[in-house]
Design a protein around this motif. Structure first.
Motif, mmCIF file in Angstrom:
data_model
loop_
_atom_site.group_PDB
_atom_site.id
_atom_site.type_symbol
_atom_site.label_atom_id
_atom_site.label_comp_id
_atom_site.label_asym_id
_atom_site.label_seq_id
_atom_site.Cartn_x
_atom_site.Cartn_y
_atom_site.Cartn_z
ATOM 1 N N GLN A 40 0.825 -1.204 0.000
ATOM 2 C CA GLN A 40 0.000 0.000 0.000
ATOM 3 C C GLN A 40 0.862 1.257 0.000
ATOM 4 O O GLN A 40 0.556 2.235 -0.699
ATOM 5 N N LEU A 41 1.935 1.215 0.796
ATOM 6 C CA LEU A 41 2.833 2.369 0.841
ATOM 7 C C LEU A 41 3.474 2.613 -0.516
ATOM 8 O O LEU A 41 3.588 3.758 -0.976
ATOM 9 N N ASP A 43 2.281 1.728 -3.420
ATOM 10 C CA ASP A 43 1.250 2.268 -4.314
ATOM 11 C C ASP A 43 1.013 3.742 -4.033
ATOM 12 O O ASP A 43 0.862 4.559 -4.950
ATOM 13 N N HIS A 44 0.984 4.057 -2.721
ATOM 14 C CA HIS A 44 0.770 5.449 -2.338
ATOM 15 C C HIS A 44 1.899 6.332 -2.862
ATOM 16 O O HIS A 44 1.656 7.422 -3.408
ATOM 17 N N PHE A 45 3.135 5.845 -2.711
ATOM 18 C CA PHE A 45 4.283 6.627 -3.174
ATOM 19 C C PHE A 45 4.262 6.764 -4.689
ATOM 20 O O PHE A 45 4.561 7.832 -5.232
ATOM 21 N N GLU A 46 3.928 5.675 -5.357
ATOM 22 C CA GLU A 46 3.868 5.725 -6.818
ATOM 23 C C GLU A 46 2.816 6.742 -7.255
ATOM 24 O O GLU A 46 3.042 7.548 -8.166
ATOM 25 N N ALA A 47 1.669 6.714 -6.587
ATOM 26 C CA ALA A 47 0.600 7.642 -6.945
ATOM 27 C C ALA A 47 1.018 9.080 -6.654
ATOM 28 O O ALA A 47 0.760 9.997 -7.463
ATOM 29 N N ALA A 48 1.687 9.260 -5.489
ATOM 30 C CA ALA A 48 2.139 10.614 -5.145
ATOM 31 C C ALA A 48 3.173 11.105 -6.156
ATOM 32 O O ALA A 48 3.155 12.272 -6.576
ATOM 33 N N GLN A 51 1.485 12.044 -9.230
ATOM 34 C CA GLN A 51 0.785 13.315 -9.043
ATOM 35 C C GLN A 51 1.749 14.489 -9.171
ATOM 36 O O GLN A 51 1.469 15.476 -9.880
ATOM 37 N N LEU A 161 9.458 6.120 2.371
ATOM 38 C CA LEU A 161 8.724 4.861 2.224
ATOM 39 C C LEU A 161 9.409 3.765 3.035
ATOM 40 O O LEU A 161 8.762 3.032 3.794
#
Lengths: 502, 297
Positions: A40-41, A43-48, A51, A161
């Protein structure tokens, strides 16, 4: 050198297996949770990162279009507000650095180093790479009309991360340690609770094993352990009873052993006394017989010269001879008994014709029988019976029995001689009189040495004739017995091995 | 500024008379530094330690307090100095020149900011532009940094005007054969716009161009270099007592000789020291004609 096999208590095994299960389950859950969280982290970092990449690239369009470095710097600084953005660079169409967001801008108009940035410039296609500790992204920046204005290159640090992941793992590790510690404590308590009654039972069984049978276990439980405790109590109770019985038996056995020892000692003493008695009797018999023979010899000499003596003297000499004969007979019987008891009497077993021996014996008692007007019914003679015996001793036995039949018979009574083959192998010879018969008490004392029946004290005898006869019969592998009825008479019988018959 | 030689008694009498009768600063008992900025808060934070340092050495003049006044324009600052609200103004030399001329004050010292004591401006073009000297710029376009930039506009523009060139906003130069100019907002922009052909020439400090165009020696060339002027200077207001000016001057020049002064200088935008302005440099500064330039702001 051998290895001793390790042995663990049930409590240790319970704790070990429970903690192992907790470790497996807790560790597995923690590992799975940490993996999911890390995913999840990421994915979150990839999304951030996506962005930041997208928004900054869009924001750079105007600044690149106008070649406005302060504005570029401002946009890049805006991107770097996100602390995970470690590098944010605007490149011109040739890949030279226009701004890195800093005022110093040390790479100003220099080609940005690195193969990924070079690939971005060469291909003019977006790049996306994941390397150790960072995510690298880059894309060309186009004007609304489609013309290339430059490039945006960004390195997104995954340090946070990794740190967040490490912190999460640390938290889960601490949680797992706490969980395992608490679980271990519970496991120990469970094991302690589960094995406590077993430990008590083990102690009780050890006590029982060491001999303390008064142990009683509490049986207030209704489960298997309670049933086991009741069984142990029952076992202890049975053992107590059995032990008591064994102790009683042991006491009895010990007492009997003492009695047996005393009996053996008494037997030995009696044996010694008997031997001494026999030796004495034998010695005394010899000592007595020598002068007695002299008396009888001189008496017989005097008897042969009866004419020179008066009647009174002849009568005295006759009484001397009668008394001497009686005494000699008595001494011989005693000597025989002594020999028998000291096992010095020799027996010569042979085939003996009963008819012949019987005739010899009858001839010796016929005078006495006639004196008492007795009738002799002979059912034996001329039958040709041959038995295995010592002829001399068989004659002695028969003569004793016939003499007794004469002496203890009533006047004008009857003596009946019978023979009977038993089982085809033995011959029973019976001598039946018509005397007063014997009581039970008299029968019991009949074959004991020197025992005389009170009512027959008037009858001449030593009291050992029947004893000698019985012993002699035994020495000749035969048996002797008596059947008697008071007022009717007695039957004395002897049995020997039958050799043959007519 | 000559030396004063007085006996101790004379000094005491003079100081006493000053304390009793002569207003020595804009606010009695305090010394006030002025600065131009649109962010007075941060500006005050930067300037106040210097003011405090100076005030501590001026107790003999009855100064016990230090203040900072921030203005948004040269005219405002000049008014404050004329009103005695600001005693000292420290800024780039051109800004200081403007304020000095408008307020009637005079230059007191030179400030070494970030290791730089003086500078000159250059005008550069692309090598293949065909422009080789200043007068060739007529009818071409040129970029300056911003209207209040000393090295990026005021100095080179005044020099161009002094050389007979006329400056007109971009778009009008073709009609007047003047030099069309525009403000790029940054020296980097100026360089890039010239490099990409959006402008024909650019102006900035010589050391700045050397730094920004270090890798572009084959593409650019300098066609003009201005006179050298101080980087930053200190202007003292008109009317401040001579003795106090001397005391301030002395304290500024000795500031880098003690540890406390060094710390204050370092915190003051990495100032190395204060010293006297060399005469030729001061002359260059004072000879700059700013009015034609300022009229275009």
């Amino acid at each position: 050198m051998g290895y001793r096999r390790l042995s663990f208590s049930i409590r240790a095994k319970l704790v070990f297996f429970t903690v192992s299960i907790i470790l497996l389950v807790g560790g597995g859950i923690s590992w799975f949770d940490a993996s999911v969280l890390r995913g999840q982290l990421i994915d979150h970092f990839e999304a951030a990162a996506d962005q930041v990449d997208a928004s900054t690239s869009a924001a750079l369009v105007d600044a690149l279009y106008f070649l406005d470095i302060p504005r570029l710097r401002g946009e890049l600084q805006q991107a770097q507000v996100n602390h995970d953005v470690s590098v944010a660079v605007a490149l011109d169409t040739q890949g030279r650095v226009l701004s890195d967001g800093s005022t110093d801008n040390p790479l100003w108009l220099q080609t940005f180093p690195g193969s990924i940035a070079q690939r971005l410039v060469d291909t003019r296609q977006p790049v996306h790479e994941r390397q150790a500790g960072k995510i690298i992204k880059g894309r060309p920046v186009h004007s609304p009309g489609g013309g290339l204005l430059g490039f945006f290159y960004m390195e997104y640090s995954t340090g946070n991360l990794e740190q967040a992941s490490a912190e999460a793992q640390q938290q889960r590790l601490l949680l797992a340690i706490a969980f395992i510690s608490f679980g271990g404590l519970l496991a120990w308590l469970l094991a302690w609770h589960a094995t406590k009654p077993l430990t008590c039972m083990l102690s009780a069984v050890r006590e029982i094993g060491s001999g303390n049978l008064d142990v009683t276990l509490s049986t207030d439980r209704s489960d298997e352990i309670g049933a086991l405790g009741e069984s142990i109590n029952a076992m202890a109770s049975n053992l107590r009873r059995t032990t008591t019985s064994i102790e009683r038996l042991n006491a009895e056995i010990a007492e009997r052993e003492q009695t047996e020892i005393r009996l053996i000692e008494a037997c030995d003493d009696a044996e010694k006394a008997n031997t001494a008695k026999s030796d004495f009797l034998s010695h005394m018999s010899h000592e007595l017989r020598t002068p007695l023979n002299a008396i009888l010899g001189f008496g017989q000499i005097l008897e042969m010269d009866a004419e020179s003596l008066n009647d009174e003297q002849n009568e005295s000499i006759r009484e001397i001879l009668v008394a001497g004969d009686h005494l000699l007979h008595l001494i011989n019987e005693v000597l025989d008994l002594a020999k028998i008891e000291s096992s010095k009497l020799e027996i010569f077993m042979q085939a003996v014709e009963v008819d012949e021996v019987m005739q010899q014996c009858l001839s010796l008692i016929v005078v006495q029988a006639e004196q008492r007007q007795l009738s002799i019914i002979d059912n034996i003679s001329n039958r040709g019976y041959v038995v295995q015996a010592d002829a001399l001793r068989l004659k002695q036995v028969l003569l004793n029995l016939l003499s007794n039949a004469v002496k203890y018979n009533r006047v004008q009574g009857t003596i009946t001689l019978d023979a009977e083959i038993i089982d085809g192998q033995r011959l029973r010879i019976s001598i039946v009189d018509t005397g007063k018969g014997l009581t039970e008490d008299e029968l019991a004392r009949l074959f004991k040495p020197f025992e005389r029946i009170e009512s027959d004290r008037h009858v001449e005898g030593s009291g050992i004739g029947l004893v000698i006869s019985q012993r002699l019969t035994g020495l000749m592998a035969g048996n002797m017995g008596v059947n008697s009825a008071v007022g009717t008479g007695s039957e004395f019988w002897i049995e020997f091995e039958l050799v043959n018959s007519l | 500024m000559g030396d004063f030689h007085m006996s101790k008694l004379t000094k005491l009498i003079f100081k006493f008379s000053l304390l009793l009768a002569i207003p020595v600063a804009g606010h009695a008992g305090s010394i006030t530094l002025g600065s131009l900025s649109s962010t007075p808060g941060s500006e005050t934070t930067i300037f106040l330690p210097v003011a405090s340092y100076l005030a501590k050495g001026l107790a003999d003049f009855g100064i016990t307090d230090a203040r900072v006044r921030v203005a948004r324009s040269h005219a405002e600052m000049a008014d404050l100095m004329k009103q005695g609200e600001v005693d000292l103004f420290i800024d780039s030399s051109i800004s200081a020149l403007i304020v000095q001329r408008q307020s009637g004050g005079h230059f007191l010292a030179r400030r070494w900011k970030k290791g730089i004591s003086e500078y000159h401006s250059v005008i550069f073009v692309r090598k293949e532009s065909g422009i080789s000297q200043l007068k060739d710029l007529g009818g071409h376009t040129m970029g300056f940094e911003e209207p209040f930039s000393s090295s990026g506009y005021l100095l080179p523009a005044s020099e161009m005007i002094r050389s007979g060139l006329s400056l007109v906003p971009v778009g009008q130069q073709a009609q007047s054969m003047g030099v069309g100019y525009r403000f790029t907002g940054a020296d980097e922009n100026t360089l890039l716009w010239v490099l990409h052909g959006r402008l024909d020439a650019g102006a900035m400090a010589g050391n700045k161009l050397a730094k920004l165009a270090a890798s572009l020696q084959d593409e650019l060339k300098v066609i003009y270099q201005s006179r050298t002027i101080p980087y930053h200077v200190v202007v003292v207001r008109q009317g401040l007592s001579i003795l106090l000016q001397q005391a301030i001057h002395q304290r500024l020049l000795e500031m880098h000789n003690n540890s406390h002064g060094q710390q204050v200088l370092e915190a003051f935008e990495k100032t190395g020291r204060f010293d006297d302005i060399p005469a030729n440099v001061l002359r260059n500064l004072q000879s700059i004609q700013l009015d034609p330039v300022l009229e275009r702001q």
